[in-house]
Design a protein around this motif. Structure first.
Motif, PDB file in Angstrom:
ATOM      1  N   MET A 124      22.360 -72.935 -30.467  1.00 46.70           N
ATOM      2  CA  MET A 124      23.278 -72.910 -31.763  1.00 46.70           C
ATOM      3  C   MET A 124      23.216 -71.638 -32.460  1.00 46.70           C
ATOM      4  SD  MET A 124      25.240 -75.552 -32.431  1.00 46.70           S
ATOM      5  CE  MET A 124      25.560 -76.355 -33.965  1.00 46.70           C
ATOM      6  N   HIS A 125      22.546 -70.904 -32.048  1.00 51.44           N
ATOM      7  CA  HIS A 125      22.259 -69.299 -32.806  1.00 51.44           C
ATOM      8  C   HIS A 125      21.937 -68.422 -31.737  1.00 51.44           C
ATOM      9  CE1 HIS A 125      21.839 -67.419 -36.953  1.00 51.44           C
ATOM     10  NE2 HIS A 125      21.759 -66.317 -36.050  1.00 51.44           N
ATOM     11  N   GLU A 126      22.732 -67.506 -31.071  1.00 52.43           N
ATOM     12  CA  GLU A 126      22.613 -66.530 -30.263  1.00 52.43           C
ATOM     13  C   GLU A 126      23.604 -65.376 -30.268  1.00 52.43           C
ATOM     14  OE1 GLU A 126      19.556 -66.778 -28.821  1.00 52.43           O
ATOM     15  OE2 GLU A 126      19.433 -69.046 -28.876  1.00 52.43           O
ATOM     16  N   HIS A 127      23.334 -63.991 -30.468  1.00 54.86           N
ATOM     17  CA  HIS A 127      24.245 -63.412 -30.410  1.00 54.86           C
ATOM     18  C   HIS A 127      24.598 -62.543 -29.276  1.00 54.86           C
ATOM     19  CE1 HIS A 127      24.030 -63.373 -35.098  1.00 54.86           C
ATOM     20  NE2 HIS A 127      23.017 -63.524 -34.805  1.00 54.86           N
ATOM     21  N   VAL A 128      25.899 -62.223 -28.769  1.00 50.17           N
ATOM     22  CA  VAL A 128      25.875 -61.273 -27.592  1.00 50.17           C
ATOM     23  C   VAL A 128      25.394 -59.957 -27.942  1.00 50.17           C
ATOM     24  CG1 VAL A 128      27.248 -60.318 -25.884  1.00 50.17           C
ATOM     25  CG2 VAL A 128      27.670 -62.711 -26.675  1.00 50.17           C
ATOM     26  N   ASP A 167      27.776 -68.236 -31.281  1.00 54.26           N
ATOM     27  CA  ASP A 167      27.335 -66.869 -31.584  1.00 54.26           C
ATOM     28  C   ASP A 167      28.116 -66.523 -33.170  1.00 54.26           C
ATOM     29  OD1 ASP A 167      27.523 -64.086 -32.380  1.00 54.26           O
ATOM     30  OD2 ASP A 167      28.353 -63.513 -30.337  1.00 54.26           O
ATOM     31  N   PRO A 168      27.111 -66.377 -34.080  1.00 55.53           N
ATOM     32  CA  PRO A 168      27.405 -66.329 -35.568  1.00 55.53           C
ATOM     33  C   PRO A 168      27.448 -64.675 -36.136  1.00 55.53           C
ATOM     34  CG  PRO A 168      24.984 -66.725 -35.417  1.00 55.53           C
ATOM     35  CD  PRO A 168      25.639 -66.636 -33.962  1.00 55.53           C
ATOM     36  N   THR A 169      27.940 -63.872 -35.177  1.00 58.76           N
ATOM     37  CA  THR A 169      28.173 -62.371 -35.467  1.00 58.76           C
ATOM     38  C   THR A 169      29.395 -62.185 -36.060  1.00 58.76           C
ATOM     39  OG1 THR A 169      27.156 -61.975 -33.248  1.00 58.76           O
ATOM     40  CG2 THR A 169      28.304 -60.156 -34.293  1.00 58.76           C
ATOM     41  N   ALA A 227      20.724 -71.927 -41.189  1.00 56.09           N
ATOM     42  CA  ALA A 227      20.249 -71.392 -40.122  1.00 56.09           C
ATOM     43  C   ALA A 227      18.723 -70.797 -40.603  1.00 56.09           C
ATOM     44  CB  ALA A 227      21.010 -70.032 -39.874  1.00 56.09           C
ATOM     45  N   HIS A 228      17.797 -70.821 -39.578  1.00 56.53           N
ATOM     46  CA  HIS A 228      16.383 -70.083 -39.734  1.00 56.53           C
ATOM     47  C   HIS A 228      15.493 -70.934 -40.607  1.00 56.53           C
ATOM     48  CE1 HIS A 228      18.569 -67.143 -38.197  1.00 56.53           C
ATOM     49  NE2 HIS A 228      19.190 -66.210 -39.230  1.00 56.53           N
ATOM     50  N   CYS A 229      15.536 -72.479 -40.752  1.00 58.30           N
ATOM     51  CA  CYS A 229      14.796 -73.274 -41.213  1.00 58.30           C
ATOM     52  C   CYS A 229      13.433 -73.404 -40.483  1.00 58.30           C
ATOM     53  CB  CYS A 229      15.404 -74.743 -41.074  1.00 58.30           C
ATOM     54  SG  CYS A 229      16.514 -75.023 -42.569  1.00 58.30           S
ATOM     55  N   GLN A 281      17.363 -69.266 -30.583  1.00 56.39           N
ATOM     56  CA  GLN A 281      16.459 -68.149 -30.507  1.00 56.39           C
ATOM     57  C   GLN A 281      16.879 -66.779 -31.562  1.00 56.39           C
ATOM     58  OE1 GLN A 281      15.513 -69.135 -25.797  1.00 56.39           O
ATOM     59  NE2 GLN A 281      17.433 -68.177 -26.691  1.00 56.39           N
ATOM     60  N   ASP A 282      18.209 -67.028 -31.707  1.00 52.91           N
ATOM     61  CA  ASP A 282      18.813 -65.781 -32.660  1.00 52.91           C
ATOM     62  C   ASP A 282      18.392 -64.308 -31.743  1.00 52.91           C
ATOM     63  OD1 ASP A 282      19.818 -64.531 -34.548  1.00 52.91           O
ATOM     64  OD2 ASP A 282      18.286 -64.585 -36.059  1.00 52.91           O
ATOM     65  N   ALA A 283      18.698 -64.654 -30.423  1.00 51.71           N
ATOM     66  CA  ALA A 283      18.353 -63.405 -29.660  1.00 51.71           C
ATOM     67  C   ALA A 283      19.709 -62.798 -29.220  1.00 51.71           C
ATOM     68  CB  ALA A 283      17.924 -63.864 -28.136  1.00 51.71           C
TER      69      ALA A 283
HETATM   70 ZN    ZN Z   1      21.645 -64.270 -36.203  1.00 58.57          ZN
END
Ligand code: ZN
Length: 320
Positions: free
Chosen positions: A21-25, A66-68, A206-208, A263-265
């Protein structure tokens, strides 16, 4: 049937499957990248992204979110070119603005930034991304994104957050908010989005997972929010065992239905000096599947709870 807009077109939410639910390209500082960097070669970076996303898909992950947005170097035409080379991976993209302090200079003297009482231009722009397409493409944003970090609710953060809320009210797409659990900024999100009439179930905090304060997280879950345990691999903020233990404790308290994993990778992030990246060996797209899920199962989380966090919760979030 309920559909969600992906980079490659509408997708039945039942088909989202295993979702991070949270990865960036890519995470890029667009202006600085253009001024200073010699690290970017378009062909090399695109080929690298295709390879990393193909590897990720091979682990059984079918969707990434992708929340970019503005402030993180969003380039949806580029993500589209990459996704076309990994067509069996679903990528959902966002609209919104990522700032911890001021609005971007572009908005500083527009709308209410120019004259009190003028309408907020961000709202129509966000809605255009959701209803028509992003950056001249047909790709429609599936969700809204804003941020509040340890600086708290600055004027700029509040302006963006209220614009995001109003675009949500017009379109119904869900909202992801970058939060800073160490200073409990989610409580400000709760207040502001509450004033704007946004239901907590439509909001992912995000980031809890950067916090081990299970009482605080339970309070947010009880309020109805979805919690992002979404920085596995960022061991410099919180180590692996603590991140796992927090998810285990929340599952024991019955909150599997209120958490998602990620992973927010990114394939490449220009926020980090390249020779420091080896200090973060787990910060890749593969960590959740390879290390996190087995550790959760070993510590008593059930397979059903894992599926709830990776499949059912993302689906429900985008079905609203
Ligand atoms: Zn992020």
């Amino acid at each position: 049937m309920s559909t969600v807009q992906s980079v490659l077109g509408p997708v039945d939410t039942a088909e989202l499957g295993t979702t991070l639910m949270h990865e960036h390209v890519f995470t890029l500082t667009a202006d600085s990248q253009a001024q200073w960097s010699d690290e970017w070669d378009e062909q090399t970076r695109v080929a690298d992204a295709v390879q990393k996303l193909t590897e990720l898909r091979a682990t059984g992950v079918t969707t990434i979110v992708d929340p970019t947005v503005d402030g993180l170097g969003r380039d949806v035409p580029r993500v589209l070119r990459i996704n076309q080379q990994v067509p069996d991976l679903t990528i959902l993209v966002a609209t919104g603005i990522y700032t911890y302090a001021d609005v971007p200079g572009f908005f500083a003297h527009r709308g209410p930034g120019a004259l009190e009482g003028l309408p907020e231009p961000m709202v129509d722009l966000f809605v255009r991304d959701i209803e028509q397409g992003v950056q001249g493409t047909d790709v429609r944003a599936a969700f809204l994104k804003c941020a509040i970090d340890h600086h708290g609710l600055t004027g700029g953060v509040e302006r963006v957050m209220r614009a995001v809320a109003q675009a949500h009210q017009r379109t119904g797409v869900p909202v992801m908010v970058h939060t800073h659990p160490g200073t409990r900024t989610a409580l400000e999100v709760q207040r502001v989005l509450g004033e704007e009439g946004v239901a907590p179930a439509a909001v992912l905090l995000a980031h809890c997972g950067d916090s081990t304060d299970v009482d605080h997280l339970a309070e947010l879950a009880d309020a109805g929010f979805l919690l992002g345990m979404d920085r596995f691999g960022v061991d410099t903020i919180l180590d692996f065992d603590s991140r796992v233990a927090t998810v285990v404790a929340m599952c024991e308290r019955g909150y599997a239905e209120r958490m998602v994993l990620a992973q927010d990778a990114a394939c490449y992030i220009d926020w980090v000096q390249p020779d420091i990246m080896p200090l973060l060996p787990n910060w890749t797209y593969l960590h959740v599947q390879r290390d996190v899920v087995p550790a959760l199962l070993e510590r008593g989380v059930t397979r059903e709870q894992v599926d709830t966090m990776l499949v059912a919760n993302p689906r429900r979030f985008f079905e609203r």
